[in-house]
Design an enzyme around this catalytic site. Sequence first.
Site, PDB file in Angstrom:
ATOM      1  N   SER A 220      -2.440  -7.547   3.135  1.00  0.00           N
ATOM      2  CA  SER A 220      -3.806  -7.940   3.494  1.00  0.00           C
ATOM      3  C   SER A 220      -3.803  -9.380   3.984  1.00  0.00           C
ATOM      4  O   SER A 220      -3.194 -10.253   3.359  1.00  0.00           O
ATOM      5  CB  SER A 220      -4.749  -7.775   2.294  1.00  0.00           C
ATOM      6  OG  SER A 220      -4.258  -8.466   1.161  1.00  0.00           O
ATOM      7  N   GLY A 222      -6.777 -11.199   4.982  1.00  0.00           N
ATOM      8  CA  GLY A 222      -8.125 -11.767   5.021  1.00  0.00           C
ATOM      9  C   GLY A 222      -8.848 -11.404   6.304  1.00  0.00           C
ATOM     10  O   GLY A 222      -8.879 -10.230   6.698  1.00  0.00           O
ATOM     11  N   GLY A 225      -7.362  -9.032   9.002  1.00  0.00           N
ATOM     12  CA  GLY A 225      -7.118  -7.622   8.751  1.00  0.00           C
ATOM     13  C   GLY A 225      -5.937  -7.360   7.862  1.00  0.00           C
ATOM     14  O   GLY A 225      -5.791  -7.954   6.785  1.00  0.00           O
ATOM     15  N   GLY A 251      -9.225  -6.590  -1.427  1.00  0.00           N
ATOM     16  CA  GLY A 251      -7.842  -6.129  -1.428  1.00  0.00           C
ATOM     17  C   GLY A 251      -7.660  -4.853  -2.234  1.00  0.00           C
ATOM     18  O   GLY A 251      -6.868  -3.975  -1.874  1.00  0.00           O
ATOM     19  N   ASP A 252      -8.403  -4.727  -3.333  1.00  0.00           N
ATOM     20  CA  ASP A 252      -8.344  -3.514  -4.145  1.00  0.00           C
ATOM     21  C   ASP A 252      -8.915  -2.327  -3.371  1.00  0.00           C
ATOM     22  O   ASP A 252      -8.382  -1.215  -3.441  1.00  0.00           O
ATOM     23  CB  ASP A 252      -9.124  -3.715  -5.444  1.00  0.00           C
ATOM     24  CG  ASP A 252      -8.634  -4.925  -6.232  1.00  0.00           C
ATOM     25  OD1 ASP A 252      -7.432  -5.238  -6.157  1.00  0.00           O
ATOM     26  OD2 ASP A 252      -9.463  -5.574  -6.893  1.00  0.00           O
TER      27      ASP A 252
END
Length: 313
Positions: A220, A222, A225, A251-252
């Site tokens: 990830s 931020g 993308g 992120g999860d």
Amino acid sequence: MIVTVTPNPSVDRTLAVGRLTHGEVLRASSSWSEPSGKGVNVALALSAHGYASRAVVPVGGAEGARLETMLRARGLEYVAVPIGGEVRSNISVLEPDGTVTKVNEPGPHLTETELKALVEAAISAGERAEWLVGCGSLPVGAGSGFYAELVGAARHTPARIAVDSSGAPLAAALPAGPDLIKPNADELAEAAGHAIETLGDALTAARRLRELGAGAVLASLGPDGAVLVEENEVVHGEAYVADPRSTVGAGDALLAGFLAAGARGPEALRTALGWSAAAVRQPGTVLQADGTDPTADVTLHDRVDERRRLRRS
């Protein structure tokens, strides 16, 4: 079924304020509490979208009892592993522009016996799962090899194993050969030994993590993308978010969407980015399904512009 293991879960309390000013008395315009911890967030996001999931969590103290109450209220299947300590409570302060200031407690001290019981509960649940996902920071008392042990033990189940952690626990897990890891840009930088300033830097670091033992890397980045680096494919994608509310849990949601969509290839990345963008549009920690198409604003690039500088750098 996707089973998540969260060694250090929490009850997260969010306070919405007009502006966070150091040293002043502030009044919150609203507040709410949610069950949390990376694996809990992944399981809840999956459950909210109708995917079978189960969370394995250590539970102890008043906050542990509160965590269980919240999980039951959300209808999430979970396995509680009793501990002598108290589950942690975290605080997030949310400003109108989406800026979040988060204070995380270290969490309880888990004994060797409690840690062993947590791994055994995870493996037992993993015997009926497609994926076993180890997520988040480790509690006091857990050595950096916890996820490596989990990966090794999971090899005796039909489940594939994913790890979403950082620092020494992630590094120690790599030689055990997890099928998937989900680092962020900071964790890629740690692996590379230098700042991640371009997409090319991100790809180089992700490939390095594969060389060290990871089967696939979903990184990830931020606002830039995410990149997916598999054995024979590299894809970059991004999602447009006009009105970001909070990046906590994004992120999860990315990992949950990727697993839900089969955990392989560009279309799984598309779904992952859509779920992550949906999380950024919401103020809380846990992704909630709202009935809209989360992938509508997702763009995939099968040719990665390695010279592109990351906006977060």
